[in-house]
Write a protein that holds these residues in place. Structure first.
Motif, PDB file in Angstrom:
ATOM      1  N   UNK A  74       0.856  -1.183   0.000  1.00  0.00           N
ATOM      2  CA  UNK A  74       0.000   0.000   0.000  1.00  0.00           C
ATOM      3  C   UNK A  74       0.899   1.243   0.000  1.00  0.00           C
ATOM      4  N   UNK A  75       0.986   1.909  -1.149  1.00  0.00           N
ATOM      5  CA  UNK A  75       1.877   3.056  -1.285  1.00  0.00           C
ATOM      6  C   UNK A  75       1.466   4.223  -0.391  1.00  0.00           C
ATOM      7  N   UNK A  76       0.223   4.282   0.007  1.00  0.00           N
ATOM      8  CA  UNK A  76      -0.230   5.355   0.890  1.00  0.00           C
ATOM      9  C   UNK A  76       0.310   5.179   2.302  1.00  0.00           C
ATOM     10  N   UNK A  77       0.704   3.973   2.645  1.00  0.00           N
ATOM     11  CA  UNK A  77       1.199   3.703   3.994  1.00  0.00           C
ATOM     12  C   UNK A  77       2.607   3.162   3.987  1.00  0.00           C
ATOM     13  N   UNK A  78       3.458   3.714   3.169  1.00  0.00           N
ATOM     14  CA  UNK A  78       4.826   3.241   3.020  1.00  0.00           C
ATOM     15  C   UNK A  78       5.550   3.226   4.367  1.00  0.00           C
TER      16      UNK A  78
END
Length: 183
Positions: A74-78
């Motif tokens: 999940x790129x939003x929660x790197x």
């Protein structure tokens, strides 16, 4: 009253600078970057299927698997797991990953598993694996796709990226796209 007016002017200047001028400057710079700052995309059959610098989850046995992700890609929660190498929970997770790899790749020995196949990167979004990480999967992928191992290994070899500085890598998405084109 004099101080309030000064504070309002400072607030207005700061607001204009950081909420208008700075974002417009960054947007302008992005327009001269590759793909106008939208990231380096990877396309297949004329359709964008992913990004060059962001890993994706592949868990089907007929595809090469990427590096594990602490954030499920999940790129939003790197983020990484933030658990150290002596943390019991972390060690159990790594052992589970090792056990899974050994179960699906019964021809492997534990000592042949590269660390990048059982540990997540700091961002949790690493799109690359080591060439060794790809090569240990050749036998499984070739069998699942009814392809000659030599053909799949040659594909892996052709997708190894050599950097001027740093280790060799294989982009998993690019490898799997090329794999889909193999016959």
């Amino acid at each position: 009253m004099k101080n309030i007016f000064s504070l309002l002017k400072l607030t207005a200047v700061t607001l204009i600078l950081f909420a208008v001028i700075y974002p417009l400057a960054i947007y302008g710079i992005a327009q001269i970057a590759p793909n106008q700052g939208k990231g380096e995309t990877i396309s297949a059959n004329g359709k964008v299927v992913g990004y060059q610098k962001i890993g994706q989850k592949f868990d089907k046995s007929n595809y090469f698997w990427g590096r594990p992700s602490a954030v499920d890609y999940n790129a939003a929660g790197s983020a990484g797991s933030n658990k150290g190498p002596s943390n019991a929970e972390y060690l159990a997770l790594v052992q589970k990953r090792i056990d899974t790899l050994l179960l699906v790749h019964p021809y492997l020995k534990k000592s042949e598993i590269p660390a990048d196949m059982v540990t997540a990167s700091g961002s949790g979004l690493d799109p690359n694996i080591s060439p060794q990480g790809a090569l240990i999967q050749v036998k499984r992928v070739a069998k699942e796709r009814n392809l000659a191992e030599a053909k799949v290994k040659a594909l892996v070899d052709s997708k190894i990226n050599t950097a001027l500085v740093g280790p060799e890598t294989v982009n998993v998405l690019e490898l799997n796209i090329a794999l889909d084109k193999l016959r």
